[in-house]
Design an enzyme around this catalytic site. Structure first.
Site, mmCIF file in Angstrom:
data_model
loop_
_atom_site.group_PDB
_atom_site.id
_atom_site.type_symbol
_atom_site.label_atom_id
_atom_site.label_comp_id
_atom_site.label_asym_id
_atom_site.label_seq_id
_atom_site.Cartn_x
_atom_site.Cartn_y
_atom_site.Cartn_z
ATOM 1 N N GLU A 182 8.866 39.124 -2.167
ATOM 2 C CA GLU A 182 7.663 39.222 -2.989
ATOM 3 C C GLU A 182 7.302 40.684 -3.246
ATOM 4 O OE1 GLU A 182 3.142 38.722 -1.799
ATOM 5 O OE2 GLU A 182 4.062 36.743 -2.058
ATOM 6 N N ARG B 8 0.815 -1.222 0.000
ATOM 7 C CA ARG B 8 0.000 0.000 0.000
ATOM 8 C C ARG B 8 0.842 1.263 0.000
ATOM 9 N NH1 ARG B 8 -3.202 1.554 -2.762
ATOM 10 N NH2 ARG B 8 -4.087 -0.529 -2.572
ATOM 11 N N LYS C 71 7.342 37.373 2.174
ATOM 12 C CA LYS C 71 6.076 37.532 1.469
ATOM 13 C C LYS C 71 5.299 38.710 2.049
ATOM 14 C CE LYS C 71 4.224 34.027 -0.415
ATOM 15 N NZ LYS C 71 3.421 32.799 -0.683
ATOM 16 N N ASP D 277 4.175 38.646 -7.824
ATOM 17 C CA ASP D 277 2.969 37.906 -7.460
ATOM 18 C C ASP D 277 1.713 38.532 -8.059
ATOM 19 O OD1 ASP D 277 1.698 35.777 -5.955
ATOM 20 O OD2 ASP D 277 0.911 37.348 -4.659
ATOM 21 N N LYS E 150 3.403 23.990 -1.105
ATOM 22 C CA LYS E 150 2.016 23.513 -1.067
ATOM 23 C C LYS E 150 1.985 22.015 -1.361
ATOM 24 C CE LYS E 150 0.281 28.054 -2.412
ATOM 25 N NZ LYS E 150 -0.414 28.864 -3.439
#
Length: 285
Positions: free
Chosen positions: A202, A102, A169, A224, A137
């Protein structure tokens, strides 16, 4: 970026935890009906199309479960596969094969999906000179194999985590009191803590690009959610001062246009957070 030794350690931690999660105090389905002395052989069957990834990871899983399992590799990571292909055979203790099954499938199905999507994005950038980057992410606890899959697909890894690169950021900038203060404080921190980390900052608009350029020592400026027009203007402003990166909702329909604006990199969280697993099976033979 993290070292190869750190990366391998992350993989071993993931494997150990995944086996602990799945096996607990025993694979009682196998223990109930398969003798410990039973030997078997299984094949990794591809039931889909795309870029295969995770074969090397599967070998690590099998070795963790049982060092005596033997793997015959027929297809290497990064190869294009189609329905009916056999990636490898594994032979040895039947109980061990089933213990590893698995985790091997879960990891390979997701890694192959990520490699396939990354490879598609790479093809869309062909001839532009722009490279595709992943992001943080990722699935919690599975970052190492997911970022490995991006590389297998032809992409490049962004920072691995919060500890191997500085990325200022919007929230960092606002909490620090502005771009100039955030950069100055960061450079002071790196000096006083004797850390050698690259700095990415950013920018939300062209005015912020200009302010970033007033500070020296920035490795890359992240543009961005810029329009095509503003991206071209930003690239012209930045010149050779530092590297450039576009991000923010960029998809397969827009990625090439952003690349044509002249940025060095495009980052996409979709490489790891928006994929459909490749259909793979481990079948007894």
């Amino acid at each position: 970026m993290i070292s190869e030794a750190q990366f391998q350690e992350e993989l071993q931690i993931i494997i150990a935890n995944a086996i602990r999660e799945d096996i607990g105090d025993g694979d009682h389905s196998s223990l109930a009906c398969i003798p410990s002395s039973a030997k078997g052989k299984a094949k990794l069957l591809v039931k889909d199309e795309g870029i295969i990834a995770g074969i090397a990871f599967a070998k690590m899983v099998f070795a963790y479960v049982d060092q005596d399992l033997k793997i015959e590799t027929l297809i290497q990571d990064g190869a294009k596969v189609t329905h009916g292909d056999i990636a490898f055979y594994v032979e040895g203790s039947s109980q061990s094969i089933l213990k590893a099954e698995r985790l091997v499938l879960n990891a390979m199905q997701r890694m192959s999906a990520i490699a396939t999507k990354t490879n598609y994005f790479v093809s869309l950038l062909e001839g532009t000179g722009t490279k595709i980057l992943d992001t943080r992410k990722t699935t919690p606890g599975l970052r190492a194999p997911e970022k490995w899959a991006v590389k297998i697909g032809g992409g490049e890894n962004h920072r691995f985590a919060l500890y191997d690169m500085i990325m200022l950021k919007d929230n960092h900038i606002d909490f620090a009191g502005g771009i100039t203060k955030a950069i100055a404080k960061t450079q002071h921190y790196l000096t006083t803590t004797n850390r050698d980390l690259k700095i990415i900052v950013e920018a939300r608009d062209l005015k912020e690009v200009a302010e970033i350029l007033e500070s020296k020592g920035v490795y890359r400026i992240l543009l961005d959610n810029f329009s095509y027009e503003d991206t071209r203007k930003a690239v012209a402003m930045i010149g050779n001062s530092c590297l450039t990166e576009s991000s923010g909702g960029i998809n397969e329909k827009t990625i090439r246009e952003y690349a044509k604006c002249g940025v060095d990199y495009i980052s996409s969280g979709a490489l790891t957070h928006s994929v459909y697993n490749m259909d793979l099976s481990l079948k007894a033979v």
